[in-house]
Design an enzyme around this catalytic site. Structure first.
Site, PDB file in Angstrom:
ATOM      1  N   HIS A 152       0.754  -1.258  -0.129  1.00 46.67           N
ATOM      2  CA  HIS A 152      -0.024   0.169  -0.069  1.00 46.67           C
ATOM      3  C   HIS A 152       0.732   1.163   0.051  1.00 46.67           C
ATOM      4  CE1 HIS A 152      -3.954   2.057   1.138  1.00 46.67           C
ATOM      5  NE2 HIS A 152      -3.022   2.880   1.017  1.00 46.67           N
ATOM      6  N   HIS A 160       1.473   4.905  -2.727  1.00 48.34           N
ATOM      7  CA  HIS A 160       0.991   5.691  -3.696  1.00 48.34           C
ATOM      8  C   HIS A 160       2.071   6.124  -4.670  1.00 48.34           C
ATOM      9  CE1 HIS A 160      -3.433   5.656  -2.600  1.00 48.34           C
ATOM     10  NE2 HIS A 160      -2.889   5.610  -1.275  1.00 48.34           N
ATOM     11  N   ARG A 169       3.030  16.469 -15.317  1.00 45.31           N
ATOM     12  CA  ARG A 169       2.458  17.289 -16.478  1.00 45.31           C
ATOM     13  C   ARG A 169       2.769  16.333 -17.791  1.00 45.31           C
ATOM     14  NH1 ARG A 169       1.993  23.769 -15.072  1.00 45.31           N
ATOM     15  NH2 ARG A 169       1.241  23.330 -12.740  1.00 45.31           N
ATOM     16  N   ASP A 178      -6.164   2.844  -9.113  1.00 46.12           N
ATOM     17  CA  ASP A 178      -7.483   3.166  -8.073  1.00 46.12           C
ATOM     18  C   ASP A 178      -8.224   4.320  -8.735  1.00 46.12           C
ATOM     19  OD1 ASP A 178      -6.419   5.305  -5.388  1.00 46.12           O
ATOM     20  OD2 ASP A 178      -6.180   5.494  -7.616  1.00 46.12           O
ATOM     21  N   GLY A 195      -9.167   8.399  -2.155  1.00 45.50           N
ATOM     22  CA  GLY A 195      -9.752   9.612  -1.853  1.00 45.50           C
ATOM     23  C   GLY A 195     -10.638   9.254  -0.888  1.00 45.50           C
ATOM     24  N   HIS A 239      -9.451   0.989  -0.495  1.00 42.48           N
ATOM     25  CA  HIS A 239      -9.260   1.668   0.749  1.00 42.48           C
ATOM     26  C   HIS A 239     -10.668   1.578   1.618  1.00 42.48           C
ATOM     27  CE1 HIS A 239      -5.975   3.708  -1.206  1.00 42.48           C
ATOM     28  NE2 HIS A 239      -5.522   4.381   0.060  1.00 42.48           N
ATOM     29  N   GLU A 298     -10.884   3.855   6.765  1.00 38.16           N
ATOM     30  CA  GLU A 298      -9.659   4.876   6.969  1.00 38.16           C
ATOM     31  C   GLU A 298     -10.306   6.094   7.723  1.00 38.16           C
ATOM     32  OE1 GLU A 298      -7.885   6.575   3.555  1.00 38.16           O
ATOM     33  OE2 GLU A 298      -6.117   7.292   4.968  1.00 38.16           O
ATOM     34  N   ASP A 333       2.167   4.231   2.609  1.00 40.05           N
ATOM     35  CA  ASP A 333       1.292   4.921   1.936  1.00 40.05           C
ATOM     36  C   ASP A 333       1.688   6.221   1.137  1.00 40.05           C
ATOM     37  OD1 ASP A 333      -2.100   6.107   3.434  1.00 40.05           O
ATOM     38  OD2 ASP A 333      -1.655   5.448   1.509  1.00 40.05           O
TER      39      ASP A 333
HETATM   40  N1  LIG Z   1      -4.294   7.336   2.693  1.00 40.78           N
HETATM   41  C1  LIG Z   1      -4.923   7.663   1.380  1.00 40.78           C
HETATM   42  N2  LIG Z   1      -6.214   7.685   1.566  1.00 40.78           N
HETATM   43  C2  LIG Z   1      -7.042   8.098   0.329  1.00 40.78           C
HETATM   44  N3  LIG Z   1      -6.539   8.174  -0.722  1.00 40.78           N
HETATM   45  C3  LIG Z   1      -5.137   8.223  -0.858  1.00 40.78           C
HETATM   46  C4  LIG Z   1      -4.417   8.117   0.251  1.00 40.78           C
HETATM   47  N4  LIG Z   1      -3.072   8.327  -0.258  1.00 40.78           N
HETATM   48  C5  LIG Z   1      -3.128   8.596  -1.338  1.00 40.78           C
HETATM   49  N5  LIG Z   1      -4.291   8.730  -1.871  1.00 40.78           N
HETATM   50  C6  LIG Z   1      -4.887   9.176  -3.275  1.00 40.78           C
HETATM   51  O1  LIG Z   1      -5.359  10.365  -2.921  1.00 40.78           O
HETATM   52  C7  LIG Z   1      -6.054  10.601  -4.327  1.00 40.78           C
HETATM   53  C8  LIG Z   1      -7.173  11.341  -3.988  1.00 40.78           C
HETATM   54  C9  LIG Z   1      -7.772  12.029  -5.174  1.00 40.78           C
HETATM   55  C10 LIG Z   1      -9.058  12.468  -4.923  1.00 40.78           C
HETATM   56  O2  LIG Z   1      -9.659  12.363  -3.812  1.00 40.78           O
HETATM   57  C11 LIG Z   1      -9.584  13.421  -6.071  1.00 40.78           C
HETATM   58  C12 LIG Z   1     -10.851  14.107  -5.725  1.00 40.78           C
HETATM   59  C13 LIG Z   1     -11.620  14.838  -6.618  1.00 40.78           C
HETATM   60  C14 LIG Z   1     -10.790  14.935  -8.053  1.00 40.78           C
HETATM   61  C15 LIG Z   1      -9.513  14.459  -8.350  1.00 40.78           C
HETATM   62  C16 LIG Z   1      -9.028  14.286  -9.653  1.00 40.78           C
HETATM   63  O3  LIG Z   1      -7.974  13.713  -9.826  1.00 40.78           O
HETATM   64  O4  LIG Z   1      -9.537  15.086 -10.437  1.00 40.78           O
HETATM   65  C17 LIG Z   1      -9.042  13.615  -7.235  1.00 40.78           C
HETATM   66  C18 LIG Z   1      -6.375   9.135  -4.768  1.00 40.78           C
HETATM   67  O5  LIG Z   1      -5.590   9.041  -6.156  1.00 40.78           O
HETATM   68  C19 LIG Z   1      -5.617   8.211  -3.783  1.00 40.78           C
HETATM   69  O6  LIG Z   1      -5.033   7.057  -4.628  1.00 40.78           O
HETATM   70 ZN   LIG Z   2      -3.491   4.963   0.523  1.00 39.54          ZN
END
Ligand SMILES: Nc1ncnc2c1ncn2[C@@H]1O[C@H](CCC(=O)c2cccc(C(=O)O)c2)[C@@H](O)[C@H]1O
Ligand SMILES: [Zn+2]
Length: 358
Positions: free
Chosen positions: A27, A29, A82, A149, A183, A210, A213, A291
């Site tokens: 786990h 990212h 990018r 994911d 997310g 996930h 959490e 993480d």
């Molecule tokens: N501990 C964690 N617990 C949960 N997630 C985790 C954790 N660590 C990392 N992530 C990552 O954070 C991202 C969140 C991205 C997200 O919410 C979002 C919301 C609205 C629009 C967009 C976009 O891209 O347009 C993205 C996810 O990709 C996930 O893989």
């Molecule tokens: Zn995570």
């Protein structure tokens, strides 16, 4: 350095043991593993970004008031990625950092939707991660596999896009093994994603969402029953439901525990309150993970040191934790046997050389 990081009170020699121990990580990212050096390099390329390029300021920037703030910061780093070249560089450097910590195998969670919606061509994205994966295996000996994911808060449009990229034979990367859901959990119920997980599983991928959490045990139940989870990302709130603990133990569903992450995102108040001990006491199969290590001011070795302190483990106990992750992985059986053998040989050699405690 972020204030939540409590230097684990583990004797130095255990930290040395951990540093050399072969490990697997399940786990962790992709973007969340971008080192401060990489992030500041990318931030310098994109002055329009709110991400600081100065490493000191960056450590401050990676301090979160709550989970929503964490997602906000996370997405600002996603915005730095990018071009396909950025993706390739990031991936190769993440693999280098994993190899430095003796990680022989890692299942890296990638969120392709977040990059393709920001304009990176999907074919070029897949080629970039695959090129880096093959280069890393050849040069560092680190085996990488991908988990794609869904960023849950981005809704069903992102679910559709993610499962398309994961199942279209012209696009899906060779290293893809699993399908996840990340997310925020609050306001993002799991059942709506069932059709997408069904398609991913029908294509031979493993389900690793996930859950539990930042919300209660129901999210974990839904991940198990609606999304057919084979492992649970975090699963922290399972400790609130004895029936769920019993179910996870009976069905040998591994938890991907990320102790410092839970403190950094305020999902758990302090390490001493972390339910890791309850999980082990309930007979669960726990794995230790980092993480988003640079964002949380930690790395996998520190997570093992934290777990060793919380669980009162010696070298053999730490080696068992490392083997849990290998057994819970989606690596082929021969690959698993190879890493388990390495862990046993390393541990035996360490103990044979260690001064005998009176
Ligand atoms: N501990 C964690 N617990 C949960 N997630 C985790 C954790 N660590 C990392 N992530 C990552 O954070 C991202 C969140 C991205 C997200 O919410 C979002 C919301 C609205 C629009 C967009 C976009 O891209 O347009 C993205 C996810 O990709 C996930 O893989
Ligand atoms: Zn995570």
């Amino acid at each position: 350095m972020t204030d939540h990081l409590v230097e684990p009170r583990v004797p130095r020699d255990l930290s040395t043991f951990i540093a050399g121990l072969p490990k697997a990580e399940l786990h962790v990212h992709h973007v969340g593993s971008a080192s401060p050096r990489i992030v500041s390099e990318l931030a310098a390329r994109h002055p329009d970004s709110k991400v600081p390029s100065d490493p000191e300021a960056l450590a401050e920037y990676f301090t979160f008031t709550d989970f929503a703030h964490f997602v906000d910061v996370y997405l600002s780093v996603v915005d730095l990625i990018r071009t396909p070249e950025d993706v390739r560089l990031l991936t190769y450097e993440v693999a280098r950092d994993l190899a430095r910590r003796q990680v022989r195998y890692a299942e890296l969670t990638v969120t392709p939707f977040s990059s393709t919606r920001r304009g990176i061509d999907e074919r070029a994205f897949m080629d970039a991660i695959e090129d880096a994966r093959k280069a890393a295996e050849a040069e560092f000996g680190t085996v990488l596999r991908w988990c794609f994911d869904i960023p849950g808060e981005a809704g069903l449009e992102s679910a559709e896009e993610t499962v398309r990229l994961a199942t279209d034979d012209r696009l899906r990367p060779e290293g893809l093994v699993s399908f996840g859901l990340g997310g925020p959990e609050i306001g993002v119920p799991r059942p709506q994603f069932k059709p997408y997980f069904d398609r991913a599983l029908a294509a031979g991928l493993h389900s690793v969402p996930h859950a539990g959490e930042t919300t209660g045990p129901q999210t974990v139940w839904d991940a198990l029953h609606e999304l057919r989870a084979e492992r649970i990302g975090h699963g922290t709130s399972a400790a609130q439901d004895p029936k769920l603990l019993a179910y996870l133990a009976e069905h040998r569903i591994p938890l991907e525990v990320c102790p410092t992450s839970n403190i950094a995102t305020r999902a758990v108040r302090t390490l001493d309150e972390h339910p890791l001990k309850e999980f082990v006491r309930a007979g669960l199969l726990v794995t230790i993970n980092s993480d988003d290590p640079p964002m949380f001011g930690t790395d996998l070795n520190n997570e093992y040191a934290v777990a060793a302190r919380l669980l009162g483990l010696d070298e053999r106990g730490i080696a068992e934790l490392a083997k849990n992750a290998v057994h819970a992985s989606f690596l082929d059986e021969a690959g698993k046997a190879r890493i388990v053998e390495e862990i046993d040989a390393y541990t035996a050699q360490w103990l044979a050389a260690a001064p005998q405690t009176p």
